[in-house]
Design a protein around this motif. Sequence first.
Motif, PDB file in Angstrom:
ATOM      1  N   PRO A  27       1.001  -1.096   0.066  1.00  0.00           N
ATOM      2  CA  PRO A  27       0.061  -0.379   0.150  1.00  0.00           C
ATOM      3  C   PRO A  27       0.909   0.626   0.274  1.00  0.00           C
ATOM      4  O   PRO A  27       2.178   1.300  -0.063  1.00  0.00           O
ATOM      5  N   PRO A  28       0.051   2.515  -0.064  1.00  0.00           N
ATOM      6  CA  PRO A  28       1.261   3.146  -0.096  1.00  0.00           C
ATOM      7  C   PRO A  28       1.841   4.292   1.060  1.00  0.00           C
ATOM      8  O   PRO A  28       0.543   3.934   1.934  1.00  0.00           O
ATOM      9  N   LYS A  29       3.188   5.111   1.228  1.00  0.00           N
ATOM     10  CA  LYS A  29       3.476   5.097   2.196  1.00  0.00           C
ATOM     11  C   LYS A  29       2.918   5.889   2.830  1.00  0.00           C
ATOM     12  O   LYS A  29       2.945   6.503   4.255  1.00  0.00           O
ATOM     13  N   VAL A  30       1.554   7.014   1.306  1.00  0.00           N
ATOM     14  CA  VAL A  30       1.513   8.461   2.477  1.00  0.00           C
ATOM     15  C   VAL A  30       0.049   8.245   1.754  1.00  0.00           C
ATOM     16  O   VAL A  30      -0.113   7.520   0.852  1.00  0.00           O
ATOM     17  N   ARG A  31      -0.663   8.878   2.456  1.00  0.00           N
ATOM     18  CA  ARG A  31      -2.327   9.503   1.790  1.00  0.00           C
ATOM     19  C   ARG A  31      -2.459  10.268   0.965  1.00  0.00           C
ATOM     20  O   ARG A  31      -1.264  11.459   0.878  1.00  0.00           O
ATOM     21  N   LEU A  32      -2.564   9.903  -0.216  1.00  0.00           N
ATOM     22  CA  LEU A  32      -2.759  10.290  -1.734  1.00  0.00           C
ATOM     23  C   LEU A  32      -3.970  11.155  -1.157  1.00  0.00           C
ATOM     24  O   LEU A  32      -5.137  10.736  -1.365  1.00  0.00           O
ATOM     25  N   VAL A  33      -3.556  12.477  -1.674  1.00  0.00           N
ATOM     26  CA  VAL A  33      -4.847  13.430  -1.668  1.00  0.00           C
ATOM     27  C   VAL A  33      -5.153  14.416  -3.171  1.00  0.00           C
ATOM     28  O   VAL A  33      -3.819  14.394  -3.774  1.00  0.00           O
TER      29      VAL A  33
END
Length: 86
Positions: free
Chosen positions: A77-83
Amino acid sequence: MSSARPLTTPDGRLALRLLEEAGDAGLSVAEMRREGLQMPAQALYEVELAGHPLVRSKGRTRLRPADAPPPVPFEMPPKVRLVPRD
């Protein structure tokens, strides 16, 4: 399996023989120890390094059939939240 390398340790050869004999049922680590493997995990690692793919499920290990499809790769999963940007 033609692409497999020869196993160099007695434990590796014993692990491969036990897995071949167990077939689809596979073996648990405790069963491998009962059969005389002192370090089952190390022996299984050697079997894998030699080119024999393994399947681990529910505490048991078995050889993956040659005609089985390759396993689905795990997607991180991505390590940062995608905004989303406007």
